[in-house]
Enzyme design. Structure first.
Site, mmCIF file in Angstrom:
data_model
loop_
_atom_site.group_PDB
_atom_site.id
_atom_site.type_symbol
_atom_site.label_atom_id
_atom_site.label_comp_id
_atom_site.label_asym_id
_atom_site.label_seq_id
_atom_site.Cartn_x
_atom_site.Cartn_y
_atom_site.Cartn_z
ATOM 1 N N SER A 61 0.698 -1.206 -0.204
ATOM 2 C CA SER A 61 -0.026 0.107 0.184
ATOM 3 C C SER A 61 0.835 0.948 -0.201
ATOM 4 C CB SER A 61 -0.932 -0.327 0.952
ATOM 5 O OG SER A 61 -1.942 0.821 0.838
ATOM 6 N N ASN A 62 0.530 2.771 -0.410
ATOM 7 C CA ASN A 62 0.788 3.334 0.303
ATOM 8 C C ASN A 62 0.252 4.313 1.439
ATOM 9 O OD1 ASN A 62 1.850 3.790 -2.282
ATOM 10 N ND2 ASN A 62 0.103 4.527 -3.357
ATOM 11 N N HIS A 63 1.116 4.990 1.917
ATOM 12 C CA HIS A 63 1.021 6.609 3.136
ATOM 13 C C HIS A 63 -0.389 7.300 1.877
ATOM 14 C CE1 HIS A 63 3.527 4.949 6.166
ATOM 15 N NE2 HIS A 63 4.474 5.462 5.585
#
Ligand code: C5P
Length: 221
Positions: free
Chosen positions: A29-31
């Site tokens: 995932s991404n922040h």
């Protein structure tokens, strides 16, 4: 702030991260807090729009009177985005979409082996905002560009490559703004304009952005 500037307009906003599963318990995932997208949804609603928010997993309450579609992966986000296109005047892509996803999702939890190195095979995800901007009945399409250097020129490149109408350029190398923070400063870039918005709270910024989007959208009608 003009409370009627988007009266009767249908606005779709993507927000938050996507999660790309590796197995039943893991993901890439991404922040992304989703705060900017949710603030834009609220601002668009206050400007009179009918708002649909397509959101990845975030810890935020849905703004009042906003329709929310929860998704997990980039492919799900693309499906949700395409399902809204028939009734969409303005599309704003605020989500931090994972660029790649695992080529396959293991049916069972991947077990730890004796190898020190483990390789993951990834495949590129579709570009959601570029797909929307290239659709036959395309809405007025707005993207974001988080950059650490040559912010405006990279943003301009994305504006053209993705066939957007507007891109909001964000210098994420500056401390205290952008990802996960409550404040942001941006430059709004169109094919022939550049407008800087000084550092301010995300809610205030969202109001200013919606005002700019409504203004620019009207010039295309
Ligand atoms: O190319 P980059 O990821 O920097 O572009 C950012 C913009 O493109 C954002 O508006 C983001 O929401 C959108 N995007 C997308 N689908 C992707 C990747 C980015 O809609 N797969």
């Amino acid at each position: 702030f003009d409370t009627g500037s988007l009266a009767g307009r249908r606005v779709v906003i993507t927000a938050g991260p996507t999660r790309e599963p590796l197995d039943p318990v893991r993901y890439i995932s991404n922040h992304s807090s989703g705060k900017m997208g949710f603030a834009l949804a609220e601002a668009a609603m206050n400007a009179g729009a009918e708002v649909t928010l397509i959101s990845g997993p975030v810890n935020l309450a849905t703004p009042a009177h906003v329709k929310r579609i929860d998704i997990t992966s980039a492919l799900d986000m693309l499906d949700a985005a395409q399902s809204t296109l028939e009734h969409c005047d303005i599309f704003i892509a605020c989500a931090a979409v994972a660029d790649y996803r695992p080529t396959s999702v293991a049916e069972h939890k991947i077990k730890k082996g004796n190898e020190e190195i483990m390789e993951l095979h990834l495949v590129k995800n579709p570009d959601i905002v570029a797909t929307v901007a290239s659709a036959p009945q395309r809405p007025f399409t707005v993207g974001f560009a988080a950059e650490t250097q040559d912010v405006i020129s990279y943003a301009r490149g994305k504006l053209q490559r993705k066939k957007l109408d507007m891109i909001i350029a964000n210098d994420v190398s500056q401390a205290g703004i952008g990802f996960n923070s409550d404040e942001n400063a941006v430059t709004v870039v169109t094919h022939d304009t550049e407008t800087a918005i000084a550092q301010t709270g995300k809610r205030q910024l969202a109001n200013q952005l919606i005002e700019q989007i409504a203004h620019q959208y009207k010039t295309t009608q």
